[in-house]
Design a protein around this motif. Sequence first.
Motif, PDB file in Angstrom:
ATOM      1  N   UNK A  29       3.794   4.389  14.277  1.00 42.42           N
ATOM      2  CA  UNK A  29       4.787   3.667  13.464  1.00 42.42           C
ATOM      3  C   UNK A  29       4.934   4.334  12.099  1.00 42.42           C
ATOM      4  N   UNK A  32       6.941   7.424  12.459  1.00 42.69           N
ATOM      5  CA  UNK A  32       8.351   7.082  12.639  1.00 42.69           C
ATOM      6  C   UNK A  32       8.989   6.683  11.320  1.00 42.69           C
ATOM      7  N   UNK A  33       8.248   5.846  10.560  1.00 43.45           N
ATOM      8  CA  UNK A  33       8.782   5.381   9.278  1.00 43.45           C
ATOM      9  C   UNK A  33       8.988   6.569   8.349  1.00 43.45           C
ATOM     10  N   UNK A  36      12.035   8.396   9.357  1.00 41.96           N
ATOM     11  CA  UNK A  36      13.241   7.662   8.961  1.00 41.96           C
ATOM     12  C   UNK A  36      13.557   7.897   7.495  1.00 41.96           C
ATOM     13  N   UNK A  37      12.499   7.869   6.664  1.00 38.02           N
ATOM     14  CA  UNK A  37      12.702   8.054   5.226  1.00 38.02           C
ATOM     15  C   UNK A  37      13.125   9.482   4.942  1.00 38.02           C
ATOM     16  N   UNK A  43      17.639   4.976   2.884  1.00 39.69           N
ATOM     17  CA  UNK A  43      17.238   3.784   3.629  1.00 39.69           C
ATOM     18  C   UNK A  43      16.273   2.933   2.810  1.00 39.69           C
ATOM     19  N   UNK A  44      15.346   3.595   2.130  1.00 36.85           N
ATOM     20  CA  UNK A  44      14.399   2.860   1.288  1.00 36.85           C
ATOM     21  C   UNK A  44      15.152   2.186   0.141  1.00 36.85           C
ATOM     22  N   UNK A  46      18.245   1.293   0.063  1.00 36.64           N
ATOM     23  CA  UNK A  46      19.019   0.160   0.574  1.00 36.64           C
ATOM     24  C   UNK A  46      18.130  -1.075   0.727  1.00 36.64           C
ATOM     25  N   UNK A  47      16.930  -0.881   1.282  1.00 34.35           N
ATOM     26  CA  UNK A  47      16.014  -2.006   1.477  1.00 34.35           C
ATOM     27  C   UNK A  47      15.692  -2.663   0.145  1.00 34.35           C
ATOM     28  N   UNK A  48      15.417  -1.836  -0.870  1.00 32.05           N
ATOM     29  CA  UNK A  48      15.105  -2.384  -2.192  1.00 32.05           C
ATOM     30  C   UNK A  48      16.319  -3.102  -2.786  1.00 32.05           C
ATOM     31  N   UNK A  50      18.671  -4.700  -1.134  1.00 30.50           N
ATOM     32  CA  UNK A  50      18.809  -6.016  -0.497  1.00 30.50           C
ATOM     33  C   UNK A  50      17.818  -6.984  -1.122  1.00 30.50           C
ATOM     34  N   UNK A  51      16.578  -6.522  -1.295  1.00 27.76           N
ATOM     35  CA  UNK A  51      15.557  -7.369  -1.921  1.00 27.76           C
ATOM     36  C   UNK A  51      15.999  -7.806  -3.308  1.00 27.76           C
ATOM     37  N   UNK A  87      24.784  -1.331   4.689  1.00 26.03           N
ATOM     38  CA  UNK A  87      24.328  -0.047   4.174  1.00 26.03           C
ATOM     39  C   UNK A  87      25.362   0.622   3.264  1.00 26.03           C
TER      40      UNK A  87
END
Lengths: 469, 469
Positions: A29, A32-33, A36-37, A43-44, A46-48, A50-51, A87
């Motif tokens: 995992x 994979x992560x 992805x990064x 992507x990271x 975007x996640x931040x 959203x948070x 995104x």
Amino acid sequence: MEVESLNNEKAPGFFARGWRCLKAKVVDITMNAKKLVKDDPRRVIHSLKVGLALTLVSIIYYYQPLYKSFEVSGIWAVMTVVVVFEFSVGATLGKGINRGVATLLAGALAIGAHHLADLTGQGEPILLGFFVFLQAAISTFMRFFPKIKARYDYGLLIFILTFSFVSVSGFRVDEIIELAHKRVLTILIGGAMCVIISIVVFPVWAGEELHNLIALNMEKLGNFLEGFGDEYFQVPGESKEKKTFLEGYKAVLNSKTSEESLANFAVWEPAHGRFKFRHPWKQYLKIGSLIRECAYRIESLNGCLIADMQGSSEIKSKIREACTSVSKDCGKALKELALAIRTMSQRSSTDSHIKNAKFGAKRLTTLLKSGIWEHIDLLQVIPPVTVASILIDVVNCIEKIAELENELASIANFKQVKPTVSPEKKQEVGSSQSKIHCSHVIITVNDDESSSASSANPNLSGPRNKEDK
Amino acid sequence: MEVESLNNEKAPGFFARGWRCLKAKVVDITMNAKKLVKDDPRRVIHSLKVGLALTLVSIIYYYQPLYKSFEVSGIWAVMTVVVVFEFSVGATLGKGINRGVATLLAGALAIGAHHLADLTGQGEPILLGFFVFLQAAISTFMRFFPKIKARYDYGLLIFILTFSFVSVSGFRVDEIIELAHKRVLTILIGGAMCVIISIVVFPVWAGEELHNLIALNMEKLGNFLEGFGDEYFQVPGESKEKKTFLEGYKAVLNSKTSEESLANFAVWEPAHGRFKFRHPWKQYLKIGSLIRECAYRIESLNGCLIADMQGSSEIKSKIREACTSVSKDCGKALKELALAIRTMSQRSSTDSHIKNAKFGAKRLTTLLKSGIWEHIDLLQVIPPVTVASILIDVVNCIEKIAELENELASIANFKQVKPTVSPEKKQEVGSSQSKIHCSHVIITVNDDESSSASSANPNLSGPRNKEDK
């Protein structure tokens, strides 16, 4: 004794295996992560984002004065952020606008329906139920229209949701107007939060993504074509390593869906960077579909590359130089086209590559006419000749791509860049062409058996070499 | 005078044009809607099903005893129906299960987070805000994992939604447990309603759709191949009508996305009809991707069909019969394979078609070796010979499809059906084969120029005709 030791081994073995399995899973995992990064660090971000958006809208709940004015409705702002934040800016804007407009429309209609049902007195639930049924059925059916699905699918979902929500809860809650008002306001707050954060904090523009995807796809095909000649005509026994650039084109074969969704998102976006509002995104789709057609031909070329039957090495050596140069010119032309798109500037050097490729295709046609294949088993002739004829086709295809790219350039006002080729280099290209042209004069083949074939001769190179016309 | 009359004409013209435009638009929409219904009448049924489900759950609101127990939470049932009800059972079940499980998990976690934050006293909002930020960022990032995206994307969305919702509103509403309890219950009611209606009322199974799509794609390629020979080798001047069956394959080129999403939905579905739970859906994806590879070759064949340069009609007439029969056998084999999938039964007649096609490919190879092309301009030889070599390649591809289909048949326990070919027919096939075989004996070509080529000869037909091995 043996059985016992086996059992002893089994017990810790089971746990050890379980532990190892878990460890392997975690490592897997993590890998994979990381990939992805590495593939796309946004992507990271975007996640931040959203948070961040979610934490900001929840302030409505925590901050007393704001809570007083919205009360429980404040939760709609939270919900809006969760479902609307996407995104890319275009997707977020599209969903936000869809949600806002659909909520307003459905809210107004539902209040109307509620008042209408109110007039009937006793029959209110039945009439309301009928309205809910009718609008749900009609809206659901409308979601099947391809054009509506592409742009307003989410809006229709929210329309059904809001209409049902308002008209049904209106049956109990008397302050229906106030409810609708609060809901619309909190949705606007949530939507605005998403849009602002997605535009202000490291924005990802769908339009730019589409723009880059098209250029990237061209480059992938260009990479293949640049490397193909050397790979196909290499002396057997030469190292067959580092073929990864030859696999890149496969992603292009299935890029239709992502191109279309990016184009659908892009239309929602305002002017950004080098792109005006209403940039001709549809033109990218047209180019993309031609690129895919070119990719199908490259799939055939790749088939020739990996085929067990490679054909006559004599023929191969005869057409090697011509094929390699056509392939390289095609690759360069595609890469130049990609660069032109990336930099949004028209380069005259692109034309020269295409001209070279067309010239090379003509030369190849002449070569094929020149009887180099006589007295060789046709089965041995087919593979290299197939490669040559696909390459001639690819030239044709790239010419069409260049035409569409020219259209794009004129619609989107690409800059004009003066040729970067130095005069000496130009001359070199010219002289090598004429040199080659001289070395392969057209040799007339004995036509004794092919009367019907020779009658078709005038059409021969016509369609493939428009230069002739 | 003239100006006035022009104006006069303009005024009614403007309205008339507007009216005509509107009428044309309405007619256009009606036509589109009719086409949508005609293409798949289940779309209307689906729309009615959504309306029905929504009306049924809104009874929670209208019916006093039910309303008493759920109060305003009843609206969650309505929301669940709107967002969970999808076209196929699998998609509905997948979304429903995702929503249910994610709500439970996120609810439990949020209550835990809430209690934890409670202990800190003054810092509660800050700690809660931090939790919301953290889970939103992590869950959003997890949505980028391709495997998670395919199956649990909606679950993660609902996880973020519920966690934020419960933990944030928990700050105000003291009866947080009761809220969570009511919400879960109403979501279960809404979800159950969707699942029941989608299974009971004219169910659309994603698995069956995938199964049929794969068979349909095979049939489309089969149709092309069956018709290709006659179309390509027809005497110029013959009517070039009714080519629609030749265009069907184009849809196959871009079917990857829909196949994958259907397979993702299908795994959620229970046993239905002829499909057991855990039917090997992944095998369909493998077959689908091979079918696409075959479609790329057919794209090349189509390119030959529409090319301006058709090549020597002499060569064409020489290979016409062999090519047409290979193409027809390929088409029949694909259609038989499609029928085998549709009926879930293995037919030995399929094997015989593939054998015929392989035999035909060998015959074609022999023909190409036989020097029919001598003394003809190579450029005239290339087009028909390219067609022949692609056809040989297609046979290879169909053999692989048949292998994968055999695997599917053994995993999914397809029925065995005895050959339906009558003895006379069998004999006919056999005799025509041997007849043709005799008429085209291998003619050795003068190899004087191709020493290197002839050394490669033993490998010639090897890889393309596994029968030899």
